[in-house]
Design a protein around this motif. Structure first.
Motif, PDB file in Angstrom:
ATOM      1  N   SER A 155      11.222   6.955   0.921  1.00  0.00           N
ATOM      2  CA  SER A 155      11.154   7.069   2.370  1.00  0.00           C
ATOM      3  C   SER A 155      11.154   5.674   2.982  1.00  0.00           C
ATOM      4  O   SER A 155      10.652   4.724   2.372  1.00  0.00           O
ATOM      5  CB  SER A 155       9.890   7.814   2.787  1.00  0.00           C
ATOM      6  N   THR A 201       5.184   0.132   8.470  1.00  0.00           N
ATOM      7  CA  THR A 201       3.925  -0.574   8.667  1.00  0.00           C
ATOM      8  C   THR A 201       3.244  -0.814   7.323  1.00  0.00           C
ATOM      9  O   THR A 201       3.561  -0.157   6.329  1.00  0.00           O
ATOM     10  CB  THR A 201       2.956   0.228   9.566  1.00  0.00           C
ATOM     11  N   SER A 240       0.381   0.066   6.554  1.00  0.00           N
ATOM     12  CA  SER A 240      -0.425   1.250   6.209  1.00  0.00           C
ATOM     13  C   SER A 240       0.409   2.413   5.691  1.00  0.00           C
ATOM     14  O   SER A 240      -0.141   3.425   5.251  1.00  0.00           O
ATOM     15  CB  SER A 240      -1.231   1.702   7.432  1.00  0.00           C
ATOM     16  N   ASP A 241       1.735   2.294   5.734  1.00  0.00           N
ATOM     17  CA  ASP A 241       2.593   3.356   5.198  1.00  0.00           C
ATOM     18  C   ASP A 241       2.498   3.438   3.678  1.00  0.00           C
ATOM     19  O   ASP A 241       2.762   4.495   3.094  1.00  0.00           O
ATOM     20  CB  ASP A 241       4.057   3.127   5.586  1.00  0.00           C
ATOM     21  N   CYS A 242       2.142   2.326   3.038  1.00  0.00           N
ATOM     22  CA  CYS A 242       2.141   2.261   1.568  1.00  0.00           C
ATOM     23  C   CYS A 242       1.281   3.338   0.912  1.00  0.00           C
ATOM     24  O   CYS A 242       1.787   4.113   0.089  1.00  0.00           O
ATOM     25  CB  CYS A 242       1.690   0.879   1.098  1.00  0.00           C
ATOM     26  N   TYR A 301      11.163  -0.785   2.711  1.00  0.00           N
ATOM     27  CA  TYR A 301      11.082  -1.563   3.941  1.00  0.00           C
ATOM     28  C   TYR A 301      12.421  -2.272   4.167  1.00  0.00           C
ATOM     29  O   TYR A 301      13.237  -2.397   3.250  1.00  0.00           O
ATOM     30  CB  TYR A 301       9.966  -2.602   3.837  1.00  0.00           C
ATOM     31  N   ALA A 354       8.457   3.371  -1.290  1.00  0.00           N
ATOM     32  CA  ALA A 354       8.461   2.853   0.078  1.00  0.00           C
ATOM     33  C   ALA A 354       9.567   1.814   0.215  1.00  0.00           C
ATOM     34  O   ALA A 354       9.577   0.813  -0.500  1.00  0.00           O
ATOM     35  CB  ALA A 354       7.108   2.238   0.411  1.00  0.00           C
ATOM     36  N   LYS A 369       0.127   6.103   2.026  1.00  0.00           N
ATOM     37  CA  LYS A 369       0.577   7.458   2.369  1.00  0.00           C
ATOM     38  C   LYS A 369       1.748   7.865   1.470  1.00  0.00           C
ATOM     39  O   LYS A 369       1.789   8.984   0.943  1.00  0.00           O
ATOM     40  CB  LYS A 369       1.007   7.512   3.838  1.00  0.00           C
ATOM     41  N   LEU A 370       2.714   6.958   1.311  1.00  0.00           N
ATOM     42  CA  LEU A 370       3.887   7.275   0.505  1.00  0.00           C
ATOM     43  C   LEU A 370       3.538   7.333  -0.974  1.00  0.00           C
ATOM     44  O   LEU A 370       4.081   8.156  -1.717  1.00  0.00           O
ATOM     45  CB  LEU A 370       4.993   6.251   0.775  1.00  0.00           C
ATOM     46  N   ALA A 384       9.770   2.808   5.257  1.00  0.00           N
ATOM     47  CA  ALA A 384       8.418   2.418   5.634  1.00  0.00           C
ATOM     48  C   ALA A 384       8.500   1.363   6.731  1.00  0.00           C
ATOM     49  O   ALA A 384       9.440   0.560   6.763  1.00  0.00           O
ATOM     50  CB  ALA A 384       7.669   1.878   4.427  1.00  0.00           C
TER      51      ALA A 384
END
Length: 401
Positions: free
Chosen positions: A118, A122, A124-126, A138, A136, A128-129, A120
């Motif tokens: 997915s 931010t 903080s996305d790390c 980026y 992730a 969650k994924l 990413a």
């Protein structure tokens, strides 16, 4: 005596096996992030599929989603690279559109593999994924040439997901002097436009990347930026005398800035390679033939990329090793501290060393660090902790604007 020798050997083998298990476990437990790969260039060639595993030795490809999983890599910055070309208004607009096209190809490829990865945006996305067992991805821009001279272009790319910009590449552009431009400095550092761009990057929450920048530009960036900066793929000049690498004084300044240098594993930046006339001649002939192939038609550009990749396979260089990479990490830690080093492979942009030739072998870096006595906490910092700390600081500054 014989019995003692046998027991000693058995005990040694036990310790070796235990250490390897510890390294594997540490690697699995760490959140691992690579801050720079050039895989988007692969997406611009016909038929390349990120969901399929490729053989690095026969195809030259160093990255895909299955090999990221195999190498225990959790996150990566895919760099949208645009080679430096003419700086007139027509060429700048073309560079912007080419970057946008590459950016769209990455977005499409990731969305097409939604079960594996997915996008990413931010720091903080790390987690969650990772919880969803997704990679992730980026996005970054390599070479501010893609932005041209319009700050509005920077805003546009931010909205499309770009979270760092490498200010310059191998030639000077409108923002900055390059570390490798044979014509020498143009601005003696950062231009006025570059200063405005950096300030806007701070306001938006875009990481400022000093890899490829000249020494003077590096120090200018530290003065201008209100946030810590990154070197997304650079090494220590004390160990490999290349202007692309950072001196000890620069490493200390980066640490004072609270920034981070992401250790590059492109062999020529890790260790000076022995002469390779055939490879050098092939590369010189390619550059003479193609110049700036970013201004080619889509078909001609794809063919040029394939030709470059075929030359790399035909004329392989003598590679540095994972041990050489760890030597640089040791040196950076000694000079700048454990809180200021990470990993930025430059895979698919020339990156790859013996023992870590593609992304499937990333665990070998962890194994070497364990072998050298790095603790689990220190290894976690190197693999993502330090980079994500900088990322969070950049985001927090932007939120306050």
């Amino acid at each position: 005596m014989k019995k003692f020798t046998v027991l000693t050997i058995v005990f040694f083998l036990y310790l070796t096996n235990y250490a390897q298990k510890t390294a594997d476990q540490i690697h699995r437990d760490a959140f691992t992030l690579d801050s720079h790969c050039d895989t988007p260039l692969r997406l611009m060639t016909a038929g390349f599929d990120l969901s399929q595993s490729h053989d690095a030795h026969t195809t030259g490809s160093k990255y895909d989603f299955p090999r990221m999983k195999a190498g225990g890599l959790d996150a990566s910055f895919f760099a949208v690279y645009i080679g430096q070309g003419p700086r007139d208004s027509v060429s700048l607009e073309k560079a912007f559109k080419n970057a946008d096209k590459i950016l769209d190809s990455v977005t499409s490829a990731v969305k097409a593999n939604a079960a594996l990865a997915s996008l990413a945006f931010t720091s903080s996305d790390c987690p969650k994924l990772e919880k969803d067992s997704k990679l992730a991805i980026y996005l970054g821009i390599e070479n501010g040439y893609a932005i041209g001279n319009k700050i509005s272009n920077l805003d546009y790319f931010y909205q499309k997901g770009i979270r760092y910009v490498t200010l310059v590449h191998t030639k000077n552009n409108d923002l900055s002097d390059s570390s490798n431009d044979k014509n020498g400095p143009e601005f003696n550092g950062i231009s006025k436009l570059g200063e405005e761009m950096i300030k806007r990057m701070n306001q938006l929450g875009i990481l400022v990347d000093v890899s490829h920048a000249s020494d003077s530009a590096f120090y200018d960036v530290l003065k201008i930026s209100k946030t810590p900066v990154i070197a997304s793929h650079s090494c220590a000049r004390a160990l490999c005398d290349n202007p692309r690498n950072l001196t000890d004084e620069m490493l200390k300044a980066l640490a004072k800035n609270n920034g981070v240098i992401q250790m590059c594993i492109l062999s020529d930046y890790v260790k000076k390679s022995p002469p390779n006339p055939a490879r050098d001649s092939a590369r010189a002939a390619f550059r003479a033939k193609h110049g700036n192939f970013d201004n080619y038609s889509d078909e001609d550009r794809k063919n040029a990329i394939l030709e470059w990749q075929e030359n790399d396979l035909k004329y392989p260089g003598v590679l540095a090793t994972v041990s050489d990479v760890a030597d640089h990490i040791d040196h950076i830690v000694k000079v700048a501290g454990i809180d200021h080093v990470g990993i930025g492979t430059d895979f698919d942009g020339g990156g790859g060393v013996e023992g870590c030739f593609d992304v499937s072998e990333m665990g070998n870096i962890t194994a070497e660090l364990v072998k050298r006595g790095y603790s689990e906490t220190e290894i976690h910092k190197i693999w993502s902790g330090n980079f994500l700390r900088v990322f969070k600081e950049v985001e927090e500054y932007a939120r306050k604007q």
